[in-house]
Design a protein around this motif. Sequence first.
Motif, PDB file in Angstrom:
ATOM      1  N   LEU A  69       0.914  -1.043   0.111  1.00 33.01           N
ATOM      2  CA  LEU A  69       0.059   0.105   0.043  1.00 33.01           C
ATOM      3  C   LEU A  69       0.797   1.256  -0.016  1.00 33.01           C
ATOM      4  N   LEU A  70       1.867   1.092   0.556  1.00 37.76           N
ATOM      5  CA  LEU A  70       2.897   2.318   1.187  1.00 37.76           C
ATOM      6  C   LEU A  70       3.676   2.614  -0.241  1.00 37.76           C
ATOM      7  N   GLY A  71       4.017   1.450  -1.172  1.00 37.52           N
ATOM      8  CA  GLY A  71       5.179   1.490  -2.161  1.00 37.52           C
ATOM      9  C   GLY A  71       6.201   1.244  -1.597  1.00 37.52           C
ATOM     10  N   ALA A  72       6.554   0.836  -0.420  1.00 35.05           N
ATOM     11  CA  ALA A  72       7.833   0.753   0.012  1.00 35.05           C
ATOM     12  C   ALA A  72       7.895  -0.009   1.374  1.00 35.05           C
ATOM     13  N   ARG A  73       8.961  -0.891   1.849  1.00 33.39           N
ATOM     14  CA  ARG A  73       8.899  -1.200   3.171  1.00 33.39           C
ATOM     15  C   ARG A  73       9.511   0.130   4.079  1.00 33.39           C
ATOM     16  N   VAL A  74       8.615   0.045   5.363  1.00 36.72           N
ATOM     17  CA  VAL A  74       9.082   1.212   6.281  1.00 36.72           C
ATOM     18  C   VAL A  74       8.998   0.510   7.772  1.00 36.72           C
ATOM     19  N   HIS A  75       9.430   1.502   8.506  1.00 37.15           N
ATOM     20  CA  HIS A  75       9.307   0.959  10.009  1.00 37.15           C
ATOM     21  C   HIS A  75       8.013   1.009  10.492  1.00 37.15           C
ATOM     22  N   ARG A  76       7.352  -0.058  11.102  1.00 35.16           N
ATOM     23  CA  ARG A  76       6.017  -0.022  11.502  1.00 35.16           C
ATOM     24  C   ARG A  76       5.487   1.239  12.365  1.00 35.16           C
ATOM     25  N   ASP A  77       6.530   1.741  13.053  1.00 33.70           N
ATOM     26  CA  ASP A  77       5.980   2.948  13.562  1.00 33.70           C
ATOM     27  C   ASP A  77       5.800   4.186  12.895  1.00 33.70           C
ATOM     28  N   ALA A  78       6.423   4.372  11.570  1.00 34.14           N
ATOM     29  CA  ALA A  78       6.373   5.391  10.757  1.00 34.14           C
ATOM     30  C   ALA A  78       5.333   5.187   9.866  1.00 34.14           C
ATOM     31  N   ILE A  79       4.458   4.038   9.889  1.00 33.98           N
ATOM     32  CA  ILE A  79       3.339   3.963   8.728  1.00 33.98           C
ATOM     33  C   ILE A  79       2.181   5.274   9.003  1.00 33.98           C
ATOM     34  N   GLU A  80       1.763   5.279  10.375  1.00 35.72           N
ATOM     35  CA  GLU A  80       0.650   6.142  10.395  1.00 35.72           C
ATOM     36  C   GLU A  80       1.288   7.738  10.211  1.00 35.72           C
ATOM     37  N   PRO A  81       2.387   8.091  10.769  1.00 32.24           N
ATOM     38  CA  PRO A  81       2.823   9.542  10.481  1.00 32.24           C
ATOM     39  C   PRO A  81       2.760   9.689   9.288  1.00 32.24           C
ATOM     40  N   PHE A  82       3.363   8.817   8.306  1.00 35.08           N
ATOM     41  CA  PHE A  82       3.683   8.718   6.712  1.00 35.08           C
ATOM     42  C   PHE A  82       2.294   9.180   6.220  1.00 35.08           C
ATOM     43  N   VAL A  83       1.310   8.085   6.450  1.00 32.16           N
ATOM     44  CA  VAL A  83      -0.112   8.330   5.755  1.00 32.16           C
ATOM     45  C   VAL A  83      -0.769   9.683   6.092  1.00 32.16           C
ATOM     46  N   GLN A  84      -0.448  10.107   7.442  1.00 32.33           N
ATOM     47  CA  GLN A  84      -0.955  11.389   7.810  1.00 32.33           C
ATOM     48  C   GLN A  84      -0.114  12.603   7.075  1.00 32.33           C
ATOM     49  N   LEU A  85       0.831  12.455   6.637  1.00 32.49           N
ATOM     50  CA  LEU A  85       2.006  13.609   6.046  1.00 32.49           C
ATOM     51  C   LEU A  85       1.320  13.521   4.592  1.00 32.49           C
ATOM     52  N   ARG A  86       0.916  12.443   4.125  1.00 30.18           N
ATOM     53  CA  ARG A  86       0.694  11.863   2.604  1.00 30.18           C
ATOM     54  C   ARG A  86      -0.661  12.582   2.429  1.00 30.18           C
ATOM     55  N   ALA A  87      -1.546  12.607   3.379  1.00 31.33           N
ATOM     56  CA  ALA A  87      -2.875  13.044   3.368  1.00 31.33           C
ATOM     57  C   ALA A  87      -2.680  14.612   3.516  1.00 31.33           C
ATOM     58  N   ALA A  88      -1.969  15.375   4.170  1.00 31.21           N
ATOM     59  CA  ALA A  88      -1.814  16.570   4.155  1.00 31.21           C
ATOM     60  C   ALA A  88      -1.490  16.878   2.889  1.00 31.21           C
ATOM     61  N   ALA A  89      -0.452  16.462   2.294  1.00 38.43           N
ATOM     62  CA  ALA A  89       0.155  16.828   0.747  1.00 38.43           C
ATOM     63  C   ALA A  89      -0.949  16.586   0.047  1.00 38.43           C
ATOM     64  N   ALA A  90      -1.781  15.393   0.033  1.00 42.74           N
ATOM     65  CA  ALA A  90      -2.835  15.409  -0.852  1.00 42.74           C
ATOM     66  C   ALA A  90      -3.664  16.534  -1.089  1.00 42.74           C
ATOM     67  N   ALA A  91      -4.088  17.045   0.175  1.00 41.88           N
ATOM     68  CA  ALA A  91      -4.898  18.050   0.055  1.00 41.88           C
ATOM     69  C   ALA A  91      -4.406  19.742  -0.423  1.00 41.88           C
ATOM     70  N   GLU A  92      -3.070  19.464  -0.761  1.00 46.45           N
ATOM     71  CA  GLU A  92      -2.235  20.468  -1.334  1.00 46.45           C
ATOM     72  C   GLU A  92      -2.121  20.154  -2.836  1.00 46.45           C
ATOM     73  N   GLY A  93      -2.774  19.163  -3.202  1.00 48.13           N
ATOM     74  CA  GLY A  93      -2.658  18.665  -4.718  1.00 48.13           C
ATOM     75  C   GLY A  93      -1.123  17.761  -4.947  1.00 48.13           C
ATOM     76  N   PHE A  94      -0.471  17.655  -4.195  1.00 47.08           N
ATOM     77  CA  PHE A  94       0.756  16.873  -4.143  1.00 47.08           C
ATOM     78  C   PHE A  94       0.563  15.173  -3.980  1.00 47.08           C
ATOM     79  N   HIS A  95       1.088  14.405  -4.470  1.00 49.02           N
ATOM     80  CA  HIS A  95       0.987  12.865  -4.301  1.00 49.02           C
ATOM     81  C   HIS A  95       2.251  12.367  -3.742  1.00 49.02           C
TER      82      HIS A  95
END
Length: 241
Positions: A29-55
């Motif tokens: 889903l993430l497109g890469a293997r990441v530390h399991r504690d970094a998943i949630e923060p990354f998903v939040q950052l990605r959502a904030a970016a998406a709200a500005e038109g970035f993927h």
Amino acid sequence: MVPATTVARPANLVGQSETHLCSAEDAELLGARVHRDAIEPFVQLRAAAAAEGFHLAIDSGFRGFERQLSIWNRKATGQLTVLDGEARPLDIGRLKPRELVFAILRWSALPGASRHHWGTDLDVYDQAARPEGYEIQLVPAEVEAGGMFAPLHEWLDRRIAGGSAFGFFRPYDVDRGGVAPERWHLSYGPVASTYLRLLTLDLLRETVERADLGLKDVVIENLPEIYRRFVINLGNNDATA
Ligand SMILES: [Zn+2]
């Protein structure tokens, strides 16, 4: 509080264990293997970016010791191009062994000392700004002013400065005489700062001594300087702590 999963064994710190990483399904889903504690923060950052038109997409997350060793050894033997500080190819035949080691370290971590071993560190780009068929190169021209990913990085700069990047920061933000500035490289500070504290010079030396590493004698001889300049010499993550 530091999550229990942040506690790492030496093998996790040097890329020789994968028990700290997310599941294969999450990696898909993430497109890469990441530390399991970094998943949630990354998903939040990605959502904030998406709200500005970035993927916000990950080009490279976790990288194990063997993979880093292969990169290192191919650079040490000239099978892979070694770049100078301005990302121009170097003629390694003209370099002394010590010069070659430090030239490699400018753009490639010593195996055992890559922050990508931790899964907390991610090379990112903006999939929405990537032209059809364009292969990501992770070079300064992509991320500097005028580059295709500059708008994403300018947005990230503002989030990081404002302490609203969900714990992510830039360890290689400016040139400190160690790793070259890598604007595409983000790090999840709350876990990475713990891992960095645990990655001691002694642990790194033991790891390198056991490995089939090119230029090993030169590396061991210069290891305290390598550790000081390329491992602990970083941008500050106070704003995100
Ligand atoms: Zn990176």
